[in-house]
Design a protein around this motif. Structure first.
Motif, PDB file in Angstrom:
ATOM      1  N   TYR A 100     -11.370   8.938 -62.792  1.00  0.00           N
ATOM      2  CA  TYR A 100     -10.975   9.249 -63.228  1.00  0.00           C
ATOM      3  C   TYR A 100      -9.162   9.368 -63.317  1.00  0.00           C
ATOM      4  O   TYR A 100      -8.457   8.910 -64.801  1.00  0.00           O
ATOM      5  CB  TYR A 100     -10.533  11.247 -63.206  1.00  0.00           C
ATOM      6  N   PHE A 101      -8.656   8.205 -62.321  1.00  0.00           N
ATOM      7  CA  PHE A 101      -7.059   7.846 -62.968  1.00  0.00           C
ATOM      8  C   PHE A 101      -6.808   7.182 -63.643  1.00  0.00           C
ATOM      9  O   PHE A 101      -5.975   7.227 -63.976  1.00  0.00           O
ATOM     10  CB  PHE A 101      -6.250   8.379 -61.148  1.00  0.00           C
ATOM     11  N   ASP A 102      -7.763   6.371 -62.654  1.00  0.00           N
ATOM     12  CA  ASP A 102      -7.930   4.914 -63.910  1.00  0.00           C
ATOM     13  C   ASP A 102      -7.886   4.934 -65.676  1.00  0.00           C
ATOM     14  O   ASP A 102      -7.632   4.719 -66.118  1.00  0.00           O
ATOM     15  CB  ASP A 102      -9.545   3.965 -63.497  1.00  0.00           C
ATOM     16  N   GLN A 103      -8.996   6.335 -66.264  1.00  0.00           N
ATOM     17  CA  GLN A 103      -9.535   6.619 -67.272  1.00  0.00           C
ATOM     18  C   GLN A 103      -7.995   7.276 -67.589  1.00  0.00           C
ATOM     19  O   GLN A 103      -7.584   7.099 -69.262  1.00  0.00           O
ATOM     20  CB  GLN A 103     -10.317   7.384 -67.681  1.00  0.00           C
ATOM     21  N   GLN A 104      -7.184   7.754 -66.662  1.00  0.00           N
ATOM     22  CA  GLN A 104      -5.601   8.568 -66.922  1.00  0.00           C
ATOM     23  C   GLN A 104      -5.257   7.649 -67.208  1.00  0.00           C
ATOM     24  O   GLN A 104      -3.498   8.221 -67.483  1.00  0.00           O
ATOM     25  CB  GLN A 104      -6.049  10.234 -66.683  1.00  0.00           C
ATOM     26  N   ARG A 105      -5.291   6.680 -67.008  1.00  0.00           N
ATOM     27  CA  ARG A 105      -3.922   5.505 -67.142  1.00  0.00           C
ATOM     28  C   ARG A 105      -2.689   5.240 -65.789  1.00  0.00           C
ATOM     29  O   ARG A 105      -2.102   5.721 -65.684  1.00  0.00           O
ATOM     30  CB  ARG A 105      -3.855   5.220 -67.716  1.00  0.00           C
ATOM     31  N   LEU A 165       0.067   2.436 -62.371  1.00  0.00           N
ATOM     32  CA  LEU A 165       0.661   1.755 -63.707  1.00  0.00           C
ATOM     33  C   LEU A 165       2.035   2.784 -64.003  1.00  0.00           C
ATOM     34  O   LEU A 165       1.928   3.438 -63.435  1.00  0.00           O
ATOM     35  CB  LEU A 165      -0.597   2.448 -64.634  1.00  0.00           C
ATOM     36  N   ASP A 166       3.071   1.834 -64.706  1.00  0.00           N
ATOM     37  CA  ASP A 166       3.788   2.303 -65.192  1.00  0.00           C
ATOM     38  C   ASP A 166       3.670   3.471 -65.849  1.00  0.00           C
ATOM     39  O   ASP A 166       2.444   3.394 -67.118  1.00  0.00           O
ATOM     40  CB  ASP A 166       5.132   1.105 -65.262  1.00  0.00           C
ATOM     41  N   ALA A 167       4.525   3.745 -66.786  1.00  0.00           N
ATOM     42  CA  ALA A 167       4.586   4.899 -68.171  1.00  0.00           C
ATOM     43  C   ALA A 167       3.891   4.456 -68.663  1.00  0.00           C
ATOM     44  O   ALA A 167       3.139   4.592 -70.069  1.00  0.00           O
ATOM     45  CB  ALA A 167       6.200   5.932 -68.690  1.00  0.00           C
ATOM     46  N   GLY A 168       4.258   3.415 -69.685  1.00  0.00           N
ATOM     47  CA  GLY A 168       3.607   2.073 -70.717  1.00  0.00           C
ATOM     48  C   GLY A 168       1.808   2.008 -70.056  1.00  0.00           C
ATOM     49  O   GLY A 168       1.932   1.324 -70.973  1.00  0.00           O
ATOM     50  N   GLY A 169       1.533   1.534 -68.851  1.00  0.00           N
ATOM     51  CA  GLY A 169       0.575   1.885 -68.592  1.00  0.00           C
ATOM     52  C   GLY A 169       0.430   0.318 -68.661  1.00  0.00           C
ATOM     53  O   GLY A 169      -0.346   0.012 -67.655  1.00  0.00           O
ATOM     54  N   ALA A 170       1.411  -0.787 -67.593  1.00  0.00           N
ATOM     55  CA  ALA A 170       1.276  -2.152 -66.688  1.00  0.00           C
ATOM     56  C   ALA A 170       1.644  -1.400 -65.859  1.00  0.00           C
ATOM     57  O   ALA A 170       2.180  -0.680 -65.134  1.00  0.00           O
ATOM     58  CB  ALA A 170       2.629  -2.408 -67.402  1.00  0.00           C
TER      59      ALA A 170
END
Length: 108
Positions: A85-90, A102-107
């Protein structure tokens, strides 16, 4: 972080399966419940799990599923759907056998 199936919730039999499904959909829309596959978690439990993940993975650290399961204080049965779930939510990303924030930008 070890939710029971909705059919086992107190009074679930009193409302019947159709009404229970309607209630689950409503509570999900209200963001009181979060569905991860076949499991339903209270929003507060998801928020608590996210805080724990962030504490463990802060500062670019990485952790295995087993380490995160231990940090969450739950079993693999519940930890894996939560981590997915946390992976899907980025919020996290899986890299081979570890996960990172991941940072706020998804990196990562």
């Amino acid at each position: 972080l070890q939710p029971q199936p909705p059919a086992q919730w107190p009074r679930a039999k009193d409302v019947g399966p159709e009404r229970l499904e309607d209630m689950l959909v409503y509570l999900q829309a209200e963001e009181s419940l979060v569905r991860t596959g076949e499991l339903w978690f209270a929003r507060g439990a998801i928020d608590q799990a996210e805080r724990r993940l962030r504490d463990v993975l802060d500062g670019g650290r990485e952790a295995t599923t087993a380490e995160l399961r231990e940090a969450l204080g739950t079993t693999r049965k519940f930890a894996v759907p939560l981590l997915e779930y946390f992976d899907q939510q980025r919020i996290t990303r899986r890299y081979d056998d570890v996960r990172r924030l991941l940072d706020a930008g998804g990196a990562a």
